[in-house]
Each structure stands twice: as structure tokens, then as C-alpha cells.
Scaffold this motif. Structure first.
Motif, mmCIF file in Angstrom:
data_model
loop_
_atom_site.group_PDB
_atom_site.id
_atom_site.type_symbol
_atom_site.label_atom_id
_atom_site.label_comp_id
_atom_site.label_asym_id
_atom_site.label_seq_id
_atom_site.Cartn_x
_atom_site.Cartn_y
_atom_site.Cartn_z
ATOM 1 N N SER A 177 0.845 -1.188 0.000
ATOM 2 C CA SER A 177 0.000 0.000 0.000
ATOM 3 C C SER A 177 0.879 1.235 0.000
ATOM 4 N N SER A 178 0.528 2.200 -0.810
ATOM 5 C CA SER A 178 1.331 3.410 -0.899
ATOM 6 C C SER A 178 1.187 4.228 0.370
ATOM 7 N N SER A 179 2.313 4.487 1.047
ATOM 8 C CA SER A 179 2.286 5.344 2.215
ATOM 9 C C SER A 179 2.872 6.706 1.886
ATOM 10 N N GLY A 180 3.256 6.911 0.649
ATOM 11 C CA GLY A 180 3.806 8.187 0.252
ATOM 12 C C GLY A 180 2.909 8.868 -0.748
ATOM 13 N N GLY A 181 3.337 8.908 -1.998
ATOM 14 C CA GLY A 181 2.586 9.598 -3.013
ATOM 15 C C GLY A 181 3.433 10.708 -3.585
ATOM 16 N N LYS A 182 2.848 11.488 -4.488
ATOM 17 C CA LYS A 182 3.588 12.543 -5.152
ATOM 18 C C LYS A 182 3.210 13.893 -4.569
ATOM 19 N N PHE A 183 4.220 14.721 -4.400
ATOM 20 C CA PHE A 183 4.054 16.051 -3.828
ATOM 21 C C PHE A 183 4.496 17.098 -4.839
ATOM 22 N N SER A 184 3.844 18.237 -4.804
ATOM 23 C CA SER A 184 4.241 19.343 -5.654
ATOM 24 C C SER A 184 4.079 20.647 -4.886
ATOM 25 N N GLN A 185 4.898 21.611 -5.215
ATOM 26 C CA GLN A 185 4.885 22.885 -4.499
ATOM 27 C C GLN A 185 3.635 23.687 -4.829
#
Length: 396
Positions: free
Chosen positions: A164-172
Motif C-alpha cells: 500500500s502506498s504510504s507516500g505519493g507525489k508532492f508538488s509545491q
């Protein structure tokens, strides 16, 4: 006989200081007994966790009982009461002191703000989160977890255990905060001329630092939760600079505090400004018929709700279990009556509500005990009127 620094030997001197009422509790978190003294800051008696933060901040600490003290050292110790009178005279009432289970960034930034930056003695140094007289505004760029993954994402966190994804993608993204206009809002990118994607009422927000709770998450991760229709919605942000993310955390609390003051709520009756998760962990849960397959869920105990997700850091939960007041609501060790499918984990507990029983399974007896104890403690306290504003019911 009064023992003074001038006449006492070092052992008697440090013992006498340690027995003073103000020095029997940690100078910073004021919730744990001291075991060490931070020497360079004037002699702050601190607990073990805060002593670690002092050392990481570059200060020297010495054990109250185990270290050998010199008279030259004990003569310079002022103690917690004197330090509070000089270093905390202008500490904002909303600024969050560290608590026993807080993430390291909260404790570290409190130590730096109090001793190194001198923020709590000089309001001019509080501009990042406070403005005397109210009317606070703030804008800046934070890394926000994207609801829909994007190629333009600036940072990717790794997957957690179990697939299971515990992170993901982040953007400013550009964030803006206004006490007067009652909003925290963010834009579609990091510029002020971009579209405002969401404007959230400050009166309904809860902020919590959760980086230590989530596998592989950024240590400065902050969760912002708020009611959205029939659900609780969450967004996740971080900043590489610990000082900046804690400033945002306290700025939101500050805006909420002064808005409550404007509503003529007496200071002694001010409502709790923010709630930290009591527990967060991977558990297994079965469906309402108690014969359905067990599914792994990321579970979060926040305020009076047990929220469960298919993965951590999701904006919406699969379900939200409102926890009312005993005896209508109960938590029991063991499976509910009628459970017909063997649990994945070896330890089961049941949350009983007026509508139905909810079965959860854990991998260890210790984990099971923690959840049962935390829910039992919560149920023992009646809900407040404020709690009912966030009452959400689950049906899955």
C-alpha cells in the motif's frame, strides 16, 4: 538550614535545586519529570526527550544524578522558574508546547525558539506565526500531496509495507492564511496569479504533525483535516525547513485562537485548538456481515473518530467510526458474537456501537492492548458540544 549555591557542595547544591517545585517538572514540555540539566542555557531542568532536543540544538546537558558536578557549574544554574521569567514572558498563548509523544520537529523547534532565537521574550521575532493585536496573514510555499498523481510532482515518497502506498507525489503550492477573512487557501501551483483550488474555513480546521506516524513519510509532514459534507477530508503538506512548517502549524492555531477571542469566548473557556492523533497503525477490518474477508486498513484515532483508509495519506477515508459515550459505545477485547471468518491477525478487538459491532484484528497483543486502552480512555469522557460538530458515521 537553607542550602545556598555559595555554601553547598556540588552534590547538595544540585539536589537542592532539583527539589524546588519549578524544577520537578520539565522546563519545556512541563509534562515529565526532569532527569538532566541543560547547562549552557542557564540551567533548565528537562526530561529525557527534551534533553535530546537540547543536545541536538548544540547545548550541553548533564544528568542530575549520574554525572559528577563541579561547584563552578552549580553556581551558575538558575533553574526553571528564573528561565521562564526571562525567556517565556511573551510566549503566545496558542503556541504549542511539546507533549510526550510529539514528533521530534515540534520539540526541537520549541527548544530553538525559546533558547536560541529568543522568540518567547520578543514579539518582533514571532512574525512568522503571530502578530500582536490580531489580523495575522501569511503566505508561502509548501509541498502538497497531490490527490491525482502528476508528472510535474516535485517529490516522490516510497511505498509502505504490504504493497500500500504510504507516500505519493508532492508538488509545491502557494498557501495563504488570513485570520480576518477566516481562510487557509491554496493555489493550483506556486504562483499568486494561479487559480485558488480550495479555500478552507479556519474555524473548521484541525492541524497535526504526523510525520512520525506514517511509514517513510517526510519527518515534517503536517495533516490538515476538515469536515467536507458527510466526510472528513485530509490534505498533507510539508516543508524541508522544520522552523517554517512549525511556524505554519502555530500560525493556524494562532488565527483560530484570536477568532475565538473575538467571539467573546472567555480565555479560561477557550476550546482546544488542535487535536493530535491518539494512535495510527495498520489493522485488519472485516465488513458489517462479519463473514466478509479481512482487509488491511490504515487506521487513525483522531478526536472522537476512528478513521480507516485503504492506504495512508488518502484524502478521504473508507469509513469513519464515531465514538460516542459509554455504555452505548464500548470497546471489548476479543471478537464480536457471530464472527464467522478467521482473522488475519491473531488478536481481535471489537468496537460496539448502537448500530453494529466493528471487528478489528492486529498482529500483536501489544498493539491490541494499545488500541483497546486508547479507545476505552476516550469513551470514558463525555463528548463536548464541539465534538458533535465533527460527528461522522460509518456504514462500511
Amino acid at each position: 538550614v537553607i542550602i545556598t549555591m555559595a555554601t553547598a557542595g556540588p552534590i547538595a547544591a544540585i539536589s537542592a535545586l532539583a527539589e524546588q517545585a519549578a524544577n520537578r517538572v520539565c522546563a519545556d514540555c512541563v509534562s515529565a519529570p526532569p532527569c538532566a540539566v541543560s547547562v549552557n542555557v542557564g540551567g533548565a531542568f528537562v526530561c529525557g526527550a527534551c534533553a535530546v532536543a537540547h543536545r541536538q540544538a548544540g547545548y550541553r546537558t548533564r544528568s542530575i544524578e549520574r554525572d559528577r558536578w563541579q561547584e563552578s557549574e552549580t553556581a551558575e544554574l538558575q533553574g526553571n522558574s528564573v528561565l521562564a521569567e526571562t525567556l517565556e514572558t511573551r510566549m503566545p498563548p496558542f503556541y504549542r508546547r511539546p507533549m510526550p509523544d510529539d514528533p521530534a520537529v515540534i520539540r526541537m523547534q520549541f527548544v530553538l525558539a525559546k533558547y536560541k532565537r529568543g522568540e518567547f521574550a520578543n514579539p518582533a521575532r514571532q512574525a512568522a506565526y503571530h502578530r500582536s493585536g490580531g489580523g495575522f496573514v501569511k503566505s508561502g510555499r509548501l509541498m502538497k500531496r497531490l490527490t491525482v498523481p502528476s508528472v510535474a510532482a516535485a517529490s516522490v515518497l516510497h511505498s509502505g509495507s504490504g504493497g500500500s502506498s504510504s507516500g505519493g507525489k508532492f508538488s509545491q503550492r502557494l498557501f495563504e492564511l488570513s485570520e480576518r477573512d477566516n481562510y487557509l487557501r491554496y493555489h493550483s501551483d506556486d504562483t499568486s496569479d494561479s487559480t485558488v483550488r480550495a479555500s478552507l474555513p479556519l474555524d473548521q480546521l484541525n492541524v497535526a504533525m504526523v510525520g512520525a506516524l506514517i511509514e517513510m513519510a517526510h519527518p515534517h509532514l503536517m495533516m490538515i483535516s476538515y469536515p467536507s459534507g458527510e466526510y472528513t477530508r485530509c490534505l498533507y503538506v510539508y516543508h524541508e525547513d522544520g522552523e517554517e512548517i512549525v511556524a505554519w502549524y502555530n500560525a493556524i492555531r494562532g488565527c483560530q485562537y484570536y477568532r475565538l477571542r473575538m467571539s467573546l469566548v472567555p480565555p479560561e473557556r477557550l476550546l482546544q485548538l488542535s487535536y493530535e492523533p491518539r494512535l495510527a497503525d495498520w489493522l485488519y477490518k472485516t465488513g458489517p456481515r462479519l463473514s466478509e474477508p479481512w482487509r488491511r486498513r490504515w487506521c487513525l484515532l483522531l478526536r472522537r473518530s476512528l478513521l480507516y483508509y485503504s492506504a495512508s495519506m488518502q484524502p478521504l477515508a473508507k469509513g469513519e467510526l464515531w465514538l460516542g459515550e459509554a455504555p452505548a459505545y464500548q470497546v471489548l477485547t476479543g471478537p464480536p458474537t457471530g464472527l464467522r471468518r478467521k482473522s488475519v491477525g491473531n488478536h481481535v478487538f471489537t468496537v460496539r456501537t448502537p448500530e453494529r459491532d466493528y471487528a478489528f484484528s492486529t498482529d500483536s497483543a501489544d498493539c491490541c492492548r494499545r488500541w483497546v486502552a486508547a479507545i476505552a480512555d476516550l469513551l470514558a469522557v463525555p463528548p463536548t458540544p464541539q465534538d458533535f460538530l465533527y460527528c461522522k458515521k460509518s456504514s462500511t
